[in-house]
Scaffold this motif. Structure first.
Motif, PDB file in Angstrom:
ATOM      1  N   GLU A  23       0.828  -1.208   0.000  1.00 41.83           N
ATOM      2  CA  GLU A  23       0.000   0.000   0.000  1.00 41.83           C
ATOM      3  C   GLU A  23       0.863   1.260   0.000  1.00 41.83           C
ATOM      4  O   GLU A  23       0.569   2.225  -0.711  1.00 41.83           O
ATOM      5  CB  GLU A  23      -0.939   0.003   1.201  1.00 41.83           C
ATOM      6  N   THR A  61       0.803   3.908  -3.065  1.00 40.29           N
ATOM      7  CA  THR A  61       0.434   5.286  -2.749  1.00 40.29           C
ATOM      8  C   THR A  61       1.506   6.266  -3.230  1.00 40.29           C
ATOM      9  O   THR A  61       1.188   7.289  -3.848  1.00 40.29           O
ATOM     10  CB  THR A  61       0.197   5.442  -1.237  1.00 40.29           C
ATOM     11  N   VAL A 114       1.477   6.449  -7.106  1.00 37.36           N
ATOM     12  CA  VAL A 114       0.320   7.192  -7.625  1.00 37.36           C
ATOM     13  C   VAL A 114       0.503   8.686  -7.373  1.00 37.36           C
ATOM     14  O   VAL A 114       0.179   9.507  -8.234  1.00 37.36           O
ATOM     15  CB  VAL A 114      -0.996   6.667  -7.011  1.00 37.36           C
ATOM     16  N   TRP A 174      -2.593   7.894 -11.870  1.00 39.96           N
ATOM     17  CA  TRP A 174      -3.105   6.629 -12.407  1.00 39.96           C
ATOM     18  C   TRP A 174      -2.865   6.500 -13.902  1.00 39.96           C
ATOM     19  O   TRP A 174      -2.523   5.412 -14.390  1.00 39.96           O
ATOM     20  CB  TRP A 174      -4.595   6.476 -12.105  1.00 39.96           C
ATOM     21  N   CYS A 198      -6.461  -2.511 -13.885  1.00 37.13           N
ATOM     22  CA  CYS A 198      -6.906  -1.836 -12.656  1.00 37.13           C
ATOM     23  C   CYS A 198      -6.289  -0.449 -12.495  1.00 37.13           C
ATOM     24  O   CYS A 198      -6.763   0.344 -11.693  1.00 37.13           O
ATOM     25  CB  CYS A 198      -6.637  -2.701 -11.432  1.00 37.13           C
ATOM     26  N   ASP A 207     -11.406   2.769 -13.635  1.00 38.42           N
ATOM     27  CA  ASP A 207     -11.894   2.967 -12.267  1.00 38.42           C
ATOM     28  C   ASP A 207     -10.809   2.661 -11.238  1.00 38.42           C
ATOM     29  O   ASP A 207     -11.011   1.892 -10.299  1.00 38.42           O
ATOM     30  CB  ASP A 207     -13.129   2.095 -11.999  1.00 38.42           C
ATOM     31  N   ALA A 208      -9.658   3.247 -11.419  1.00 35.53           N
ATOM     32  CA  ALA A 208      -8.509   2.972 -10.564  1.00 35.53           C
ATOM     33  C   ALA A 208      -8.736   3.443  -9.134  1.00 35.53           C
ATOM     34  O   ALA A 208      -9.284   4.529  -8.912  1.00 35.53           O
ATOM     35  CB  ALA A 208      -7.268   3.640 -11.137  1.00 35.53           C
ATOM     36  N   SER A 209      -8.330   2.620  -8.199  1.00 40.24           N
ATOM     37  CA  SER A 209      -8.335   2.991  -6.789  1.00 40.24           C
ATOM     38  C   SER A 209      -7.252   2.181  -6.085  1.00 40.24           C
ATOM     39  O   SER A 209      -6.829   1.133  -6.581  1.00 40.24           O
ATOM     40  CB  SER A 209      -9.693   2.721  -6.137  1.00 40.24           C
ATOM     41  N   ILE A 210      -6.821   2.678  -4.960  1.00 49.08           N
ATOM     42  CA  ILE A 210      -5.815   1.961  -4.179  1.00 49.08           C
ATOM     43  C   ILE A 210      -6.372   0.595  -3.783  1.00 49.08           C
ATOM     44  O   ILE A 210      -5.709  -0.428  -3.935  1.00 49.08           O
ATOM     45  CB  ILE A 210      -5.399   2.768  -2.925  1.00 49.08           C
ATOM     46  N   LYS A 211      -7.604   0.564  -3.299  1.00 47.96           N
ATOM     47  CA  LYS A 211      -8.199  -0.680  -2.804  1.00 47.96           C
ATOM     48  C   LYS A 211      -8.271  -1.752  -3.891  1.00 47.96           C
ATOM     49  O   LYS A 211      -7.821  -2.883  -3.685  1.00 47.96           O
ATOM     50  CB  LYS A 211      -9.594  -0.409  -2.246  1.00 47.96           C
ATOM     51  N   SER A 212      -8.814  -1.414  -5.056  1.00 42.52           N
ATOM     52  CA  SER A 212      -8.946  -2.420  -6.117  1.00 42.52           C
ATOM     53  C   SER A 212      -7.580  -2.844  -6.654  1.00 42.52           C
ATOM     54  O   SER A 212      -7.359  -4.017  -6.964  1.00 42.52           O
ATOM     55  CB  SER A 212      -9.833  -1.911  -7.252  1.00 42.52           C
ATOM     56  N   SER A 213      -6.666  -1.904  -6.735  1.00 38.86           N
ATOM     57  CA  SER A 213      -5.324  -2.233  -7.221  1.00 38.86           C
ATOM     58  C   SER A 213      -4.597  -3.149  -6.246  1.00 38.86           C
ATOM     59  O   SER A 213      -3.918  -4.095  -6.661  1.00 38.86           O
ATOM     60  CB  SER A 213      -4.515  -0.954  -7.453  1.00 38.86           C
TER      61      SER A 213
END
Length: 76
Positions: free
Chosen positions: A16, A20, A23, A28, A39, A43-49
Motif C-alpha cells: 500500500e 500510494t 500514484v 493513475w 486496474c 476505475d482505478a483505486s488503491i483498494k482495487s489495485s
C-alpha cells in the motif's frame, strides 16, 4: 547476537505504501501507461489495485520494480 540489516530493499515497506507513493508521483494514467494493468486504467483505486496486485505476482513484481527504480532516481 548482532543486529543484521535486511538486504531486501523493500523490507518494512508495505504494498500500500509503494502504490500510494507511485500514484502520488505518476498518477493513475501514467501508471497505466508504464505498467499495462487494467486496474490502473479503469476505475482505478488503491483498494482495487491492492486486491489485484496481492493475487497477481507478475503484476506486483512490476510495481515493485518501478518503485525501486523511482527510489533510485529520486535518491541521486
Amino acid at each position: 547476537m548482532t543486529d543484521q540489516k535486511s538486504k531486501d530493499p523493500l523490507h518494512g515497506i508495505t504494498l500500500e505504501m509503494i502504490l500510494t507513493q507511485l500514484v502520488e508521483r505518476y498518477g493513475w494514467g501514467e501508471m497505466g501507461r508504464i505498467i499495462r494493468i487494467r486496474c490502473f486504467n479503469n476505475d482505478a483505486s488503491i483498494k482495487s489495485s491492492l486486491q489485484f496486485l496481492r493475487r497477481t505476482p507478475w503484476a506486483r513484481n512490476k510495481v515493485e520494480a518501478l518503485y525501486l527504480w523511482y527510489k533510485r532516481e529520486t535518491a541521486g
